[in-house]
Scaffold this motif. Structure first.
Motif, PDB file in Angstrom:
ATOM      1  N   PRO A 146      -0.096 -11.806   0.341  1.00 32.08           N
ATOM      2  CA  PRO A 146      -0.512 -11.527  -1.091  1.00 32.08           C
ATOM      3  C   PRO A 146      -1.942 -10.316  -0.810  1.00 32.08           C
ATOM      4  CG  PRO A 146      -1.444 -13.389  -0.666  1.00 32.08           C
ATOM      5  CD  PRO A 146      -0.245 -13.261   0.391  1.00 32.08           C
ATOM      6  N   ARG A 147      -2.115 -10.074   0.133  1.00 30.80           N
ATOM      7  CA  ARG A 147      -3.294  -9.015   0.645  1.00 30.80           C
ATOM      8  C   ARG A 147      -2.967  -7.890   1.016  1.00 30.80           C
ATOM      9  NH1 ARG A 147      -5.003 -14.197   1.265  1.00 30.80           N
ATOM     10  NH2 ARG A 147      -7.029 -14.829   0.669  1.00 30.80           N
ATOM     11  N   LEU A 148      -1.588  -7.893   1.620  1.00 31.55           N
ATOM     12  CA  LEU A 148      -1.005  -6.624   2.127  1.00 31.55           C
ATOM     13  C   LEU A 148      -0.714  -5.434   1.141  1.00 31.55           C
ATOM     14  CD1 LEU A 148       0.262  -5.333   4.563  1.00 31.55           C
ATOM     15  CD2 LEU A 148       2.480  -6.442   3.856  1.00 31.55           C
ATOM     16  N   PRO A 149      -0.273  -5.860  -0.070  1.00 33.88           N
ATOM     17  CA  PRO A 149      -0.135  -4.768  -1.139  1.00 33.88           C
ATOM     18  C   PRO A 149      -1.369  -3.934  -1.477  1.00 33.88           C
ATOM     19  CG  PRO A 149       0.797  -6.778  -2.189  1.00 33.88           C
ATOM     20  CD  PRO A 149      -0.012  -7.260  -0.819  1.00 33.88           C
ATOM     21  N   LEU A 151      -3.794  -3.161   0.885  1.00 36.07           N
ATOM     22  CA  LEU A 151      -3.764  -2.325   2.127  1.00 36.07           C
ATOM     23  C   LEU A 151      -2.769  -1.267   1.794  1.00 36.07           C
ATOM     24  CD1 LEU A 151      -4.579  -4.910   4.711  1.00 36.07           C
ATOM     25  CD2 LEU A 151      -6.242  -3.410   3.876  1.00 36.07           C
ATOM     26  N   ALA A 152      -1.636  -1.649   1.395  1.00 40.52           N
ATOM     27  CA  ALA A 152      -0.322  -0.733   1.330  1.00 40.52           C
ATOM     28  C   ALA A 152      -0.855   0.573   0.443  1.00 40.52           C
ATOM     29  CB  ALA A 152       0.784  -1.198   1.023  1.00 40.52           C
ATOM     30  N   ARG A 153      -1.652   0.546  -0.321  1.00 43.98           N
ATOM     31  CA  ARG A 153      -2.132   1.694  -1.271  1.00 43.98           C
ATOM     32  C   ARG A 153      -2.784   2.756  -0.476  1.00 43.98           C
ATOM     33  NH1 ARG A 153      -4.741  -2.802  -4.473  1.00 43.98           N
ATOM     34  NH2 ARG A 153      -2.907  -3.420  -5.847  1.00 43.98           N
ATOM     35  N   ASP A 154      -2.998   2.735   0.734  1.00 47.11           N
ATOM     36  CA  ASP A 154      -3.784   3.621   1.499  1.00 47.11           C
ATOM     37  C   ASP A 154      -2.628   3.884   2.402  1.00 47.11           C
ATOM     38  OD1 ASP A 154      -4.015   2.368   3.866  1.00 47.11           O
ATOM     39  OD2 ASP A 154      -6.055   1.555   3.195  1.00 47.11           O
ATOM     40  N   PRO A 155      -3.082   4.911   3.142  1.00 47.82           N
ATOM     41  CA  PRO A 155      -1.881   5.533   4.318  1.00 47.82           C
ATOM     42  C   PRO A 155      -1.764   4.662   5.465  1.00 47.82           C
ATOM     43  CG  PRO A 155      -3.497   7.560   3.780  1.00 47.82           C
ATOM     44  CD  PRO A 155      -3.817   6.318   3.057  1.00 47.82           C
ATOM     45  N   GLY A 156      -2.527   3.807   5.729  1.00 49.79           N
ATOM     46  CA  GLY A 156      -2.415   2.890   6.626  1.00 49.79           C
ATOM     47  C   GLY A 156      -2.893   3.144   8.128  1.00 49.79           C
ATOM     48  N   TYR A 157      -3.680   4.281   8.137  1.00 56.11           N
ATOM     49  CA  TYR A 157      -4.163   4.559   9.532  1.00 56.11           C
ATOM     50  C   TYR A 157      -5.588   4.241   9.735  1.00 56.11           C
ATOM     51  CZ  TYR A 157      -0.056   7.705   9.875  1.00 56.11           C
ATOM     52  OH  TYR A 157       1.187   8.183  10.121  1.00 56.11           O
ATOM     53  N   HIS A 158      -5.879   3.421  10.699  1.00 59.27           N
ATOM     54  CA  HIS A 158      -7.189   2.696  10.984  1.00 59.27           C
ATOM     55  C   HIS A 158      -7.247   2.868  12.279  1.00 59.27           C
ATOM     56  CE1 HIS A 158      -7.633   1.159   6.788  1.00 59.27           C
ATOM     57  NE2 HIS A 158      -6.218   0.894   6.873  1.00 59.27           N
ATOM     58  N   PRO A 159      -7.741   3.946  12.845  1.00 57.19           N
ATOM     59  CA  PRO A 159      -7.673   4.129  14.399  1.00 57.19           C
ATOM     60  C   PRO A 159      -8.746   3.242  15.199  1.00 57.19           C
ATOM     61  CG  PRO A 159      -7.990   6.226  13.354  1.00 57.19           C
ATOM     62  CD  PRO A 159      -7.919   5.233  12.265  1.00 57.19           C
ATOM     63  N   PHE A 160      -9.679   2.909  14.292  1.00 57.66           N
ATOM     64  CA  PHE A 160     -10.839   1.796  14.950  1.00 57.66           C
ATOM     65  C   PHE A 160     -10.370   0.451  14.887  1.00 57.66           C
ATOM     66  CE2 PHE A 160     -13.434   5.505  14.229  1.00 57.66           C
ATOM     67  CZ  PHE A 160     -14.158   5.698  15.668  1.00 57.66           C
ATOM     68  N   GLY A 161      -9.247   0.219  13.917  1.00 57.00           N
ATOM     69  CA  GLY A 161      -8.858  -1.198  13.525  1.00 57.00           C
ATOM     70  C   GLY A 161      -9.235  -1.481  12.218  1.00 57.00           C
ATOM     71  N   LEU A 367      -3.868  -7.851   9.963  1.00 57.16           N
ATOM     72  CA  LEU A 367      -4.004  -8.661   8.980  1.00 57.16           C
ATOM     73  C   LEU A 367      -3.580  -9.974   9.055  1.00 57.16           C
ATOM     74  CD1 LEU A 367      -4.949  -8.636   5.877  1.00 57.16           C
ATOM     75  CD2 LEU A 367      -2.619  -8.206   5.258  1.00 57.16           C
ATOM     76  N   VAL A 368      -2.506 -10.354   9.844  1.00 52.95           N
ATOM     77  CA  VAL A 368      -2.271 -11.654  10.306  1.00 52.95           C
ATOM     78  C   VAL A 368      -3.166 -12.439  11.175  1.00 52.95           C
ATOM     79  CG1 VAL A 368      -0.393 -12.943  11.676  1.00 52.95           C
ATOM     80  CG2 VAL A 368       0.416 -11.169   9.964  1.00 52.95           C
ATOM     81  N   ALA A 369      -3.836 -11.316  12.098  1.00 50.71           N
ATOM     82  CA  ALA A 369      -4.784 -11.823  13.076  1.00 50.71           C
ATOM     83  C   ALA A 369      -6.178 -12.527  12.690  1.00 50.71           C
ATOM     84  CB  ALA A 369      -5.028 -10.853  14.159  1.00 50.71           C
ATOM     85  N   LEU A 370      -6.332 -11.947  11.317  1.00 48.89           N
ATOM     86  CA  LEU A 370      -7.531 -12.443  10.529  1.00 48.89           C
ATOM     87  C   LEU A 370      -7.760 -14.012  10.417  1.00 48.89           C
ATOM     88  CD1 LEU A 370      -8.336  -9.709   8.226  1.00 48.89           C
ATOM     89  CD2 LEU A 370      -9.831 -10.603   9.646  1.00 48.89           C
ATOM     90  N   PRO A 371      -6.717 -14.777   9.997  1.00 48.98           N
ATOM     91  CA  PRO A 371      -6.976 -16.025   9.668  1.00 48.98           C
ATOM     92  C   PRO A 371      -6.746 -16.795  11.057  1.00 48.98           C
ATOM     93  CG  PRO A 371      -4.811 -15.056   8.871  1.00 48.98           C
ATOM     94  CD  PRO A 371      -5.398 -14.002   8.943  1.00 48.98           C
TER      95      PRO A 371
END
Length: 495
Positions: A146-149, A151-161, A367-371
């Motif tokens: 449910p949290r992915l949508p 994040l999917a609104r932005d381009p998805g580039y997070h070079p630092f993480g 995102l999966v790694a967070l929990p």
């Protein structure tokens, strides 16, 4: 094996007293030429005397060990005949390995479908990692979905993480005793990418680096791929030899030192705090970057998990320390999430290198790694209990099937570093492969190719019945009536 030391100096020479100190007591008590030759050969194969090192002159060694010069001459003659040393007039006697002990590569996968030559299902003992804890990935994906949508609104580039994951990793370092800010964290695609990025930024071809010997095989591959000159610090059954380590650092002044002080791979040793302090001081004094691999730090089976090595340094004394880690051993190797902890300036420079290679990491994996990271304190005890049971099962299997082999039970980590009693590791791995068992031969973990031929790394990460079956097949291959043949250059990939 006395003192468990390795010798590798700037001018590649070992003195007579140094060599005498490495010899077993029984050899020193009655120094015959065959016993002396066998002892030196064992030191070479075990990596405690590095390759291409000049041995003492015959007269000097004779005086140091209390033998006649004829005894030392006879020992050197035997070593030359068997290919373990070479001599040139005017330049001395130098260590080497005989033909057949060749470098072992890293990139072969398992045999055809993971089966033996007879079609039996194979047993993979080359990978020191477990499958994911039951239900943990499904729960993590359910949390992430449910949290992915958003994040999917932005381009998805997070070079630092992902910012949330950087914060979570930083908070965990802080809870473990090393105050850390999110800007000191770079999220990577596993610890292997973390090491490769550090090497790419800090080293150039021909630079000197130092690693433990033995050490993680894929780390050695990364250093060799970068064409670096590698020195070594011995890790024996007695642990690290910090006197030699400090001497090596002073004499070679390496650009970088890579160490695994927490349940070392492959030996499982745990570096004591006082030795960590000495290593921190020695690397700082020589201006050497210290890369600490914490991938196994949480696999603490018999002792409390150690604090980060950098947390032991005096205030302001750890800026030269770079810490890497991942979720591959605690959770699942298929989830490619690792990290680097360093100064904020270093993290910015490393990110620039990372962008040139792959732009960014997988948002879904992070995102999966967070929990998983948040719930580690709750989930890890069950994981460790399972590993303890499997470690006991492996020890029982070895005692039952191969009582002539020897090993030390480590306080943590994922494998046993088994001594076969004779230098046949590569030949045994070849024979075992035909029986469907794939194993990390000792030579894969040595700085000098062909060393540790009397060792196998055997992980205790498989279910108990598979461990027993794997050891049974290894024992059958070892005990076959036909003597084990010289090593064949067949590469294996290990993790």
């Amino acid at each position: 094996m006395a003192n468990g030391r390795v010798v590798q100096t700037a001018d590649r020479t070992i003195g007579s007293r140094q060599l005498a100190a490495l010899l077993p007591a029984d050899v020193l008590a009655r120094p015959g030429y065959r016993a002396l030759a066998d002892a030196v050969r064992t030191l070479i194969l075990d990596g405690r005397i590095a390759l291409h090192v000049r041995l003492p002159a015959e007269r000097e060694l004779a005086e140091a060990v209390g033998a006649s010069r004829a005894t030392v001459t006879g020992a050197y003659d035997l070593l030359r005949e068997s290919g373990y040393v070479r001599s040139r007039r005017g330049s001395g006697t130098w260590t080497e390995l005989p033909d057949g002990h060749r470098p072992v590569g890293a990139h072969a996968l398992l045999g055809a479908g993971g089966y033996s030559a007879d079609g039996e299902p194979g047993v993979d003992l080359a990978i020191a990692a477990m499958g994911a804890p039951e239900g943990s990935l499904a729960d993590a994906f359910a949390w992430a979905a449910p949290r992915l949508p958003r994040l999917a609104r932005d381009p998805g580039y997070h070079p630092f993480g992902l910012p949330e994951l950087r914060t979570a990793v930083a908070d965990r370092f802080t809870r473990r005793g090393l105050p850390t800010r999110p800007e000191q964290i770079l999220v990577t695609a596993g610890a292997q990418q973390a090491l490769s990025l550090v090497v790419s930024l800090l080293c150039r071809a021909g630079d000197r680096v130092v690693t433990e010997n033995p050490t993680y095989a894929n780390a050695l591959d990364a250093l060799r791929h970068a064409r670096l000159r590698t020195g070594s610090i011995a890790v024996s059954d007695g642990g690290w030899d910090l006197e030699i380590a400090e001497s090596t650092l002073r004499q070679t002044v390496p650009r970088l030192a890579y160490v695994i002080p927490d349940f070392h791979n492959p030996t499982g040793r745990l570096m004591p705090p006082e030795q960590r302090l000495r290593l921190l001081a020695a690397t700082r004094a020589t201006g050497t970057w210290l890369v600490v691999d914490e991938t196994l730090a949480d696999i603490a089976l018999d002792v409390p998990a150690p604090p980060p090595t950098a947390s032991l340094a005096p205030r302001g004394g750890a800026d030269h320390v770079i810490t890497i880690g991942s979720l591959s051993k605690t959770h699942w190797g298929g989830l490619r999430v690792g990290w680097i902890r360093a100064t904020a300036k270093m993290i910015t420079e490393l990110t620039a290198v990372r962008v040139s290679a792959d732009m960014t990491g997988s948002v879904l994996d992070q995102l999966v790694a967070l929990p998983l990271l948040a719930g580690m304190e709750r989930s890890l005890p069950e994981r460790l209990a399972q590993l303890r049971n499997r470690r006991e099962a492996l020890v029982r299997a070895l005692q039952r099937h191969t009582p002539e082999w020897s090993w030390q039970v480590p306080p943590g980590g994922l494998s046993l570093w088994v001594d076969l009693g004779e230098p046949v590791s590569s030949a045994l791995a070849e024979r075992a492969a035909a029986a469907g068992v794939h194993i990390g031969r000792g030579a894969r973990f040595g700085v000098d190719p062909g060393t540790f031929e009397h060792r196998l790394r055997i992980p205790y990460t498989l279910p108990e019945d598979r461990l027993d079956e794997g050891v049974r097949r290894l024992a059958q291959a070892f005990h076959e009536g036909v003597p084990l043949a010289p090593a064949v250059d067949r590469p294996y990939w290990v993790a």
